[in-house]
Each structure stands twice: as C-alpha cells, then as structure tokens.
Design a protein around this motif. Structure first.
Motif, PDB file in Angstrom:
ATOM      1  N   SER A  43       1.069  -0.817  -0.106  1.00 25.59           N
ATOM      2  CA  SER A  43      -0.292  -0.226   0.150  1.00 25.59           C
ATOM      3  C   SER A  43       0.866   1.860   0.002  1.00 25.59           C
ATOM      4  CB  SER A  43      -0.821   0.241   0.342  1.00 25.59           C
ATOM      5  OG  SER A  43      -1.981  -1.258   1.209  1.00 25.59           O
ATOM      6  N   PRO A  44       0.167   2.410  -0.703  1.00 22.95           N
ATOM      7  CA  PRO A  44       1.430   3.261  -0.897  1.00 22.95           C
ATOM      8  C   PRO A  44       1.601   4.491   0.615  1.00 22.95           C
ATOM      9  CG  PRO A  44      -0.746   3.634  -1.719  1.00 22.95           C
ATOM     10  CD  PRO A  44      -0.555   2.697  -1.923  1.00 22.95           C
ATOM     11  N   ASN A  45       2.221   4.727   1.177  1.00 20.65           N
ATOM     12  CA  ASN A  45       2.419   5.776   1.924  1.00 20.65           C
ATOM     13  C   ASN A  45       1.815   6.917   2.212  1.00 20.65           C
ATOM     14  OD1 ASN A  45       6.099   5.031   3.895  1.00 20.65           O
ATOM     15  ND2 ASN A  45       3.640   3.873   3.607  1.00 20.65           N
ATOM     16  N   LEU A  46       0.729   7.497   2.804  1.00 18.65           N
ATOM     17  CA  LEU A  46       0.337   8.593   3.252  1.00 18.65           C
ATOM     18  C   LEU A  46       0.964   9.805   4.088  1.00 18.65           C
ATOM     19  CD1 LEU A  46      -2.977   7.505   2.817  1.00 18.65           C
ATOM     20  CD2 LEU A  46      -1.322   8.213   0.873  1.00 18.65           C
ATOM     21  N   PRO A  47       1.361  10.235   3.851  1.00 19.53           N
ATOM     22  CA  PRO A  47       1.284  11.617   2.310  1.00 19.53           C
ATOM     23  C   PRO A  47       2.085  11.274   1.540  1.00 19.53           C
ATOM     24  CG  PRO A  47       2.699  12.498   3.952  1.00 19.53           C
ATOM     25  CD  PRO A  47       1.857  11.716   4.996  1.00 19.53           C
ATOM     26  N   GLU A  48       3.360  10.306   2.094  1.00 18.61           N
ATOM     27  CA  GLU A  48       4.670  10.475   1.001  1.00 18.61           C
ATOM     28  C   GLU A  48       5.428   9.310   1.833  1.00 18.61           C
ATOM     29  OE1 GLU A  48       5.725  13.512  -0.412  1.00 18.61           O
ATOM     30  OE2 GLU A  48       6.840  14.327   1.462  1.00 18.61           O
ATOM     31  N   PRO A  49       6.793   8.538   1.184  1.00 20.29           N
ATOM     32  CA  PRO A  49       7.388   8.333   2.174  1.00 20.29           C
ATOM     33  C   PRO A  49       7.929   9.145   2.493  1.00 20.29           C
ATOM     34  CG  PRO A  49       7.628   6.854   0.569  1.00 20.29           C
ATOM     35  CD  PRO A  49       6.384   8.512   0.153  1.00 20.29           C
ATOM     36  N   VAL A  50       8.552   9.102   3.566  1.00 22.76           N
ATOM     37  CA  VAL A  50       9.759  10.121   4.179  1.00 22.76           C
ATOM     38  C   VAL A  50      10.624  10.610   3.319  1.00 22.76           C
ATOM     39  CG1 VAL A  50       8.877  10.344   6.752  1.00 22.76           C
ATOM     40  CG2 VAL A  50      10.816   8.772   6.294  1.00 22.76           C
TER      41      VAL A  50
END
Length: 297
Positions: free
Chosen positions: A130-137
């Motif tokens: 699953s995608p990281n939210l809000p984004e990967p650090v």
C-alpha cells in the motif's frame, strides 16, 4: 565536566503556551509571554515523556477536561492546510501534520516532535504494498541544515563582537533553551524544563535508567525528573523500549567493539527491516570511519 542533553521543541514556558493555542483556549495569534497565559497556565495539566525526538503528550487537560480531542481537531485542520501550498522541499518541516494525524489515530497521543518522530517509526519508509500517505519520508537534508546552522552562528558571532547591536537581539530574538536552563541553574530559580534524564521512576512502567525527555527541576546538582501520573501506553511502550534497546546495544557495541552486538543494535532499530542491508550498512560505515575507530577489526 557536567552536561545535559535536550531538544528545543519542548522549550518552557513556550511549549505550554503552544498547547493552550492548540486546545483553543487562546487564539493562535496570541503573542509569547502574553499576560493572559499566567492565569490560564495554572489550569493546564500537561504530561510529556519519551525518548528524545520520539516524545509524546500523554495527557493534556484544561480545568480537568481532556483536551486531546481538541488537539486532534487542531492537527486535522492543519493537515488539510498543508495542501494549500506546495510542501517544503526540506525534510524536517515537510507535511508534518499529515504524519502527526496518522500517529495520533494509531496511538491516541500527540507526538511533540513529529518532524523527527516520523523518522523513528517504520510506517513512512516507503516499504510495503500500500502507498505511504502522505508520502514516504525523504532523506534528511543534512547539508542544508549545516548551512543554516553556520548562518545562525555567524549572526551570533556578530552580536558577540559588537558588529550587530544587542538592542536588535533583545527586540528580535527570544530565549535560547540551553542558556535559559544555565541561567536557572546558576540563579537557583527553581524553574522546570524538559531535559533528557535518567527516568528514576518518573514514568512508572519504564526502567529507572531509561534515558527520557522529561519535565525536570534543575539546579547545580543537575536535573531531577518529576513523576508523571500517566504511564507509557501500550504501543508507545513497546516502541519506546525498542528505541532504548537500540541505544543500549549501540553503547555496548561501542565499548566491546563487537560486530555481532553492533549488528544486533542496528536490527533492533524500528526502521531496519532487512538483515542483509543492515550488515552492509554496518560494514560500509566501519570501513569509511576506520581511521577514527581503533580496535575494530
């Protein structure tokens, strides 16, 4: 030599003023050290604890009312506002309220230094399906940080040399955390500050020798942590102990110069998820720093 360690994020008394703003007790534009704070501060119950940069507000109440829902509402609002403009290109301030929002949903506590706490946990590293939210650090921009510190030091030197007027410093600057603490120690002012200290029973369900960021009385004998009513809640208790174990194993590896112990320390870190990667990182760093690491082989 006597020393202490601290994070500037929980600088007293400003941190308590910030919580009064987050809780909606005073408007967000209320200036620092406004006279209204003195009366309101006496009604605020705030308990913060954790490993440096992985600290949590375990309790926040005003006049006996739990204010954590108000803080969560504040975070939710600020998380939405982060998308009003393009996010910062720098790692530390980037989309922090969106990370904070998710950590509060998981743990029910407010991460007081989310710009760093987001780096302590495995959730935002970009692994998984699953995608990281809000984004990967993104990787910490150490070079930009070094430039900022160099520029700040240049200004400090200008004040010290008389090249800039001290009146400007008093009008535009504010109390520095470390110097505030030193002043309180020398003057025996009886002030309290958040300082990294041995737990010594302050958080009942963590070891006495756990090195935590805690509210402490401070004098020339050093910090004396104040006991919390709150315990570290499940979930955060495990995360905190895992970080503490990483620290303890790192010290043990440093003293023993033992590669197996160092590898164990790396693999205890919450964000390491691959044994082979940990071993390669360890070997590459030992090789790169060989001139400064006597006794390792």
């Amino acid at each position: 030599v006597r020393s202490f360690a601290l994070c500037d994020g929980n600088h007293m008394p400003y941190v308590r003023e910030h919580y009064l703003k987050m809780c909606g007790i005073v408007p967000e534009d209320t200036p620092r050290l406004d006279p209204r704070y003195k009366e309101l501060d006496a009604k605020l119950e705030l308990e913060i604890a954790g490993v440096n940069h992985c600290t949590w507000a375990l309790k926040c109440a005003f006049e006996g009312k739990d204010m954590m829902p108000a803080i969560k509402a504040y975070v939710d609002r600020k998380a939405c506002q982060e998308y009003d403009n393009a996010p910062s290109e720098k790692a530390k301030p980037r989309l922090n309220m969106n990370y904070c929002q998710q950590l509060m949903d998981i743990y029910g506590c407010y991460p007081t230094a989310v710009s760093h706490t987001k780096e302590y946990v495995p959730f935002f590293q970009g692994y998984g399906v699953s995608p990281n939210l809000p984004e990967p650090v993104i990787a910490f921009d150490a070079y930009n940080r070094a430039d900022e510190m160099a520029a700040a030091w240049k200004i400090t030197q200008a004040y010290a040399k008389g090249e800039k007027p001290m009146q400007e410093f008093f009008e535009q600057g504010h109390g520095d955390h470390a110097t505030d603490i030193i002043e309180a120690m020398w003057s025996n002012a009886g002030k309290k500050f958040y300082i990294n200290s041995a737990n010594r029973g302050a958080v009942a369900n963590l070891p006495d020798d756990a090195f935590l960021e805690l509210l402490c009385k401070i004098d020339m004998n050093g910090p004396q942590p104040l006991k919390l009513e709150s315990k570290m809640p499940r979930g955060l208790l495990g995360l905190t102990q895992q970080v503490l174990d990483t620290h303890e194993l790192t010290v043990e590896a440093s003293m023993s110069k033992d590669r197996k112990t160092l590898l164990k320390a790396m693999l205890t870190d919450p964000i390491i998820n691959n044994i082979g990667d940990a071993r390669r990182i360890m070997e590459e760093l030992l090789e790169a720093e060989a001139d400064h690491l006597e006794g390792w082989n």
